[in-house]
Design a protein around this motif. Structure first.
Motif, short mmCIF file in Angstrom:
data_model
loop_
_atom_site.label_atom_id
_atom_site.label_comp_id
_atom_site.label_asym_id
_atom_site.label_seq_id
_atom_site.Cartn_x
_atom_site.Cartn_y
_atom_site.Cartn_z
N VAL A 2 0.82 -1.44 0.02
CA VAL A 2 0.12 0.00 0.19
C VAL A 2 0.97 1.24 0.11
CG1 VAL A 2 -1.83 1.24 1.34
CG2 VAL A 2 -1.87 -1.33 1.33
N ILE A 3 0.84 2.11 -1.00
CA ILE A 3 1.41 3.21 -0.98
C ILE A 3 0.45 4.40 -1.14
CG2 ILE A 3 2.94 4.78 -2.36
CD1 ILE A 3 4.04 2.12 -3.82
N ILE A 4 0.65 5.44 -0.17
CA ILE A 4 -0.37 6.59 -0.13
C ILE A 4 0.48 8.08 -0.04
CG2 ILE A 4 -1.89 7.71 1.70
CD1 ILE A 4 -2.54 5.24 3.09
N SER A 13 -1.16 -3.17 -4.21
CA SER A 13 -0.95 -4.52 -5.10
C SER A 13 -1.69 -5.49 -4.08
CB SER A 13 0.35 -4.36 -5.55
OG SER A 13 1.11 -4.54 -4.21
N GLY A 14 -1.78 -6.73 -5.06
CA GLY A 14 -2.16 -7.89 -3.94
C GLY A 14 -3.66 -7.95 -4.05
N LEU A 32 -4.13 -10.72 1.76
CA LEU A 32 -4.07 -10.76 3.32
C LEU A 32 -5.11 -10.85 3.82
CD1 LEU A 32 -0.73 -8.67 3.67
CD2 LEU A 32 -0.86 -11.06 3.76
N GLY A 33 -6.36 -10.56 3.33
CA GLY A 33 -7.66 -10.61 3.81
C GLY A 33 -8.44 -9.48 3.52
N GLU A 34 -9.40 -9.13 4.10
CA GLU A 34 -10.63 -8.02 3.73
C GLU A 34 -9.86 -6.79 4.07
OE1 GLU A 34 -14.79 -7.21 4.77
OE2 GLU A 34 -14.72 -8.91 3.53
N LEU A 35 -9.75 -5.81 3.44
CA LEU A 35 -9.27 -4.48 3.64
C LEU A 35 -10.36 -3.52 3.44
CD1 LEU A 35 -7.01 -2.39 4.27
CD2 LEU A 35 -6.56 -2.50 1.93
#
Length: 79
Positions: A2-4, A13-14, A32-35
């Motif tokens: 994650v790039i903010i 990504s992913g 990696l799961g729900e975001l």
């Protein structure tokens, strides 16, 4: 990944799927799961299913992963 940038642009990504989105909330299925992403004026700009790359614009206020418990009731009860 994650790039903010400046709390207004997000590159992820992913990402496996976009489960739901509106101007305040974007819910994603990731490796990696729900975001869940919360904020204002959120806009999904692009999603490349092949690469799992997602671009979002808006004013971000929170990111939270939800970890699913895949064990069923019987396995939790009997160990």
């Amino acid at each position: 990944t994650v790039i903010i940038e400046n709390r207004s642009k997000m590159n992820l990504s992913g990402v496996l799927d976009v489960l739901s989105f509106d101007e305040q909330t974007v819910v994603l299925k990731t490796e990696l799961g729900e975001l869940t992403i919360k904020g204002d004026n959120l806009k999904v700009n692009s999603f490349a299913v092949e690469t799992g790359s997602l671009l979002i614009d808006g004013n971000f206020s929170a990111l939270a992963y939800t970890v699913s418990n895949k064990r069923n009731f019987a396995s939790r009860l009997f160990g």
